[in-house]
Design a protein around this motif. Structure first.
Motif, mmCIF file in Angstrom:
data_model
loop_
_atom_site.group_PDB
_atom_site.id
_atom_site.type_symbol
_atom_site.label_atom_id
_atom_site.label_comp_id
_atom_site.label_asym_id
_atom_site.label_seq_id
_atom_site.Cartn_x
_atom_site.Cartn_y
_atom_site.Cartn_z
ATOM 1 N N VAL A 85 0.876 -1.169 0.000
ATOM 2 C CA VAL A 85 0.000 0.000 0.000
ATOM 3 C C VAL A 85 0.914 1.219 0.000
ATOM 4 O O VAL A 85 1.911 1.256 0.726
ATOM 5 C CB VAL A 85 -0.950 0.012 1.225
ATOM 6 N N VAL A 86 0.624 2.196 -0.834
ATOM 7 C CA VAL A 86 1.459 3.394 -0.893
ATOM 8 C C VAL A 86 0.570 4.633 -0.877
ATOM 9 O O VAL A 86 -0.599 4.585 -1.266
ATOM 10 C CB VAL A 86 2.360 3.416 -2.154
ATOM 11 N N ASN A 126 -5.094 0.217 8.089
ATOM 12 C CA ASN A 126 -6.048 -0.891 8.133
ATOM 13 C C ASN A 126 -5.550 -2.084 7.325
ATOM 14 O O ASN A 126 -5.679 -3.242 7.750
ATOM 15 C CB ASN A 126 -7.410 -0.435 7.609
ATOM 16 N N LEU A 127 -4.981 -1.816 6.167
ATOM 17 C CA LEU A 127 -4.448 -2.883 5.325
ATOM 18 C C LEU A 127 -3.216 -3.518 5.963
ATOM 19 O O LEU A 127 -3.005 -4.732 5.857
ATOM 20 C CB LEU A 127 -4.096 -2.347 3.939
ATOM 21 N N LEU A 128 -2.408 -2.704 6.632
ATOM 22 C CA LEU A 128 -1.213 -3.232 7.294
ATOM 23 C C LEU A 128 -1.585 -4.091 8.498
ATOM 24 O O LEU A 128 -1.057 -5.196 8.682
ATOM 25 C CB LEU A 128 -0.311 -2.080 7.741
ATOM 26 N N VAL A 129 -2.486 -3.592 9.312
ATOM 27 C CA VAL A 129 -2.874 -4.306 10.534
ATOM 28 C C VAL A 129 -3.536 -5.637 10.208
ATOM 29 O O VAL A 129 -3.277 -6.658 10.858
ATOM 30 C CB VAL A 129 -3.814 -3.432 11.394
ATOM 31 N N SER A 130 -4.374 -5.659 9.176
ATOM 32 C CA SER A 130 -5.114 -6.873 8.831
ATOM 33 C C SER A 130 -4.253 -7.911 8.116
ATOM 34 O O SER A 130 -4.652 -9.072 8.001
ATOM 35 C CB SER A 130 -6.300 -6.513 7.924
ATOM 36 N N LYS A 161 1.738 -6.659 2.828
ATOM 37 C CA LYS A 161 2.933 -7.010 3.583
ATOM 38 C C LYS A 161 3.737 -5.783 4.001
ATOM 39 O O LYS A 161 4.466 -5.815 4.993
ATOM 40 C CB LYS A 161 3.828 -7.937 2.754
ATOM 41 N N ALA A 162 3.619 -4.716 3.221
ATOM 42 C CA ALA A 162 4.429 -3.524 3.484
ATOM 43 C C ALA A 162 3.782 -2.327 2.805
ATOM 44 O O ALA A 162 2.812 -2.462 2.051
ATOM 45 C CB ALA A 162 5.854 -3.721 2.971
ATOM 46 N N GLY A 163 4.344 -1.143 3.088
ATOM 47 C CA GLY A 163 3.788 0.040 2.455
ATOM 48 C C GLY A 163 4.634 1.268 2.662
ATOM 49 O O GLY A 163 5.526 1.305 3.510
ATOM 50 N N VAL A 164 4.345 2.271 1.849
ATOM 51 C CA VAL A 164 4.895 3.614 2.015
ATOM 52 C C VAL A 164 3.759 4.455 2.582
ATOM 53 O O VAL A 164 2.765 4.709 1.891
ATOM 54 C CB VAL A 164 5.382 4.200 0.681
#
Length: 348
Positions: free
Chosen positions: A168-169, A220-224, A228-231
């Protein structure tokens, strides 16, 4: 910022804003005891808005945006609807140059004394006539160590095929293209068409790994575990880590983006004095502290920082060395059209 110069407002956005209307529900006229605010989502606790209303009797009409481009679009369509807006620094520069902002009466904001001087007197507003610092921060890399089996230290590591469809960025062209520019050895504020288009092509190579563009609530995407990763913005990463200890934070080796959001008063604001009362309220140390507790962005209010618990202060820690290597996006003038074109090609 006028869009004939910036090239940021597309016709679809104009249509949506015109249909949806401006100023949020109940935006008032000049004679009403209200203040109309345009701010980012998840950036100010609702209870503080209610506290201001109870203390002053001034009703707050609160509208949100998810990008600087949307903020400027709403200001342009709003026709002197808003009393306060919260753009980032490089957008403020253009708004000042185009006469879109009112000068702020500092006599009405005694709590301005609480702001650390290093966040004042920037080149875009050297006398602090038009802007007051609100929050600042970083865009960093966050990753779930339970889902990633290799070291992530930089933007370059995000290109790893193991991250396919799992990033997710932030939905921000200057951040993402800026990262590619610095990664390739160019300035994040390049005005060179060839360099900017190369950065777009490099970012396009990352698209197989990008699952979502999300500046509002990527945590939300990170916690769930959906990614796997994001900026993401530093505060979003910190909030994600609070909910899921497997989330780890990385200050990228190849590009550290810094930003600062400031209060401004749009030209023709119908309730300017109410706007200044609200800004002064927010700069009270005990109020500013509460904002950071809920949304742990870096806070330029040095008096508020002294009131924060040690664990929150540690979350916000950024060394002088890291701060110095960080870079801010600046107004790139006519070259914004190259960023727009590169961003459009990345997302098509």
């Amino acid at each position: 910022m006028r869009f004939k110069k910036a090239g940021l407002l597309v016709s679809a956005l104009v249509f949506v804003l015109l249909v949806a209307g401006c100023g949020g529900s109940g935006a008032g006229g000049k004679d009403e005891n209200v203040v109309n605010i345009l701010n980012w989502s998840e950036y100010l606790p609702e209870e503080l808005i209610k506290q201001f209303e109870e203390e002053t009797g001034i009703k707050v009409n609160y509208s949100t945006i998810s990008s600087n481009e949307e903020l400027v679009a709403k200001l342009n369509v709003g026709n002197a609807t808003y009393d306060i807006a919260v753009p980032s620094t490089y957008f403020i520069e253009v708004l000042i140059n185009e006469g879109q902002l009112e000068k702020i009466n500092k006599d009405n904001i005694p709590n301005l004394k609480n702001i650390d001087e290093k966040f004042m007197k920037w080149d875009f507003d050297p006398e602090d006539e038009y802007s007051v610092p609100y929050m600042w921060g970083t865009e960093i890399i966050a990753y779930n160590e339970d889902l990633v089996d290799f070291k992530i230290k930089s933007y370059k590591d995000l290109f790893n095929p193991k991250l396919k469809d799992s990033l997710v960025v932030v939905d921000d062209p200057r951040t993402m293209l800026g990262a590619m520019l610095e990664m390739m050895g160019y300035s994040v504020n390049s005005t060179n068409e060839d360099e900017i288009m190369k950065a777009g092509k490099e970012l396009k190579k990352l698209m197989p790994n990008i699952k979502a563009f999300d500046s509002d609530s990527p945590k939300n995407l990170l916690v769930s575990g959906e990614v796997k990763a994001g900026v993401v913005y530093g505060a979003e990463a910190a909030l994600a880590m609070r909910e899921n200890p497997s989330i780890k934070l990385v200050l990228p080796e190849d590009h550290l983006s810094l930003w600062q959001d400031n209060f401004v008063i749009p030209k023709g604001a119908p309730h300017k004095e109410n706007a200044e009362k609200f800004i002064d309220f927010i700069l009270r140390p005990e109020i500013s502290k509460e904002i950071t507790l809920d949304y742990p962005y870096h806070n330029p209010n040095k008096a508020a920082l002294e009131l924060l618990p040690d664990d929150v202060q540690q979350e916000l820690e950024l060394t002088d060395e890291e701060f110095e290597r960080g870079v801010h996006a600046k107004d790139v003038g006519e070259a914004i059209k190259y960023y727009d074109r590169a961003w459009s090609e990345v997302k098509q």
